[in-house]
Write a protein that holds these residues in place. Structure first.
Motif, PDB file in Angstrom:
ATOM      1  N   TYR A   1       0.825  -1.212   0.000  1.00 37.04           N
ATOM      2  CA  TYR A   1       0.000   0.000   0.000  1.00 37.04           C
ATOM      3  C   TYR A   1       0.862   1.267   0.000  1.00 37.04           C
TER       4      TYR A   1
ATOM      5  N   LEU B   1       2.428   1.805  -3.373  1.00 35.71           N
ATOM      6  CA  LEU B   1       1.457   2.120  -4.420  1.00 35.71           C
ATOM      7  C   LEU B   1       0.938   3.552  -4.330  1.00 35.71           C
TER       8      LEU B   1
ATOM      9  N   ARG C   1      -4.261   2.423 -13.034  1.00 40.10           N
ATOM     10  CA  ARG C   1      -3.061   2.135 -12.240  1.00 40.10           C
ATOM     11  C   ARG C   1      -3.417   1.499 -10.904  1.00 40.10           C
ATOM     12  N   TYR C   2      -4.355   2.111 -10.178  1.00 41.15           N
ATOM     13  CA  TYR C   2      -4.744   1.552  -8.877  1.00 41.15           C
ATOM     14  C   TYR C   2      -5.472   0.216  -9.033  1.00 41.15           C
TER      15      TYR C   2
ATOM     16  N   ALA D   1      -3.107  -2.679 -10.010  1.00 40.43           N
ATOM     17  CA  ALA D   1      -2.212  -3.076  -8.927  1.00 40.43           C
ATOM     18  C   ALA D   1      -2.973  -3.808  -7.820  1.00 40.43           C
TER      19      ALA D   1
END
Length: 157
Positions: A21, A24, A88-89, A92
């Motif tokens: 986390y 990221l 992106r989030y 991932a």
């Protein structure tokens, strides 16, 4: 009262999750990490207490076993500027996790996230009730939010 801080109870894997986390999410860090000492049955080496920050917001966490798994009743909401950020989030966090409807997902540790583009909220709050309705209907049919598709649906009269 000094503060109110979300506390996350992980079955196991808190250290890996927190590392993931904080890597990221920009402007994030692990503040402190304490492990259970040797001799604690079944817990030796696991996270006893962790303090971390995601974009300046404090969180606490621990590994404590499977008695209380995460549910969708609590989620982390990520406000995204555009589709690139959504992608992106989403990409991932979904790895090893599970897609949910309407921009929600569960990561590989079972924690629920909402990956929501700001534009979605603008569209579903549109003062034109027909545009708003079409945007909501498009969103309800999605897992990961595709803002271009929601915009097209809202515009389609």
């Amino acid at each position: 009262m000094t503060d109110v801080t979300p506390f996350l109870w992980f079955d196991a894997g808190a250290e890996e999750a927190i590392g993931f986390y904080t890597a990221l999410v920009p402007d994030s860090e692990i503040v402190s990490l304490t492990h259970y000492p040797e001799g604690v049955p079944g817990m030796s080496g696991k996270v006893m207490h962790a303090h971390f920050r995601l974009r300046g917001r404090d969180y606490l966490a621990m590994d404590a076993g499977p008695q209380f798994p995460f549910t969708e009743a609590i989620s982390l909401y990520v406000s995204c500027a555009d589709q690139t950020e959504v992608d992106r989030y989403w990409d991932a966090l979904i790895e090893g996790g599970e897609e949910q409807p309407c921009g929600w997902l569960k990561d590989r540790w079972g924690l629920s996230w909402q990956i929501i583009p700001d534009r979605l909220l603008e569209l579903i709050r549109d003062p034109d009730p027909d545009r708003s309705h079409r945007a909501v209907q498009a969103m309800l049919a999605m897992k990961k939010i595709d803002i271009g598709a929601v915009e097209a649906a809202a515009a389609d009269a």
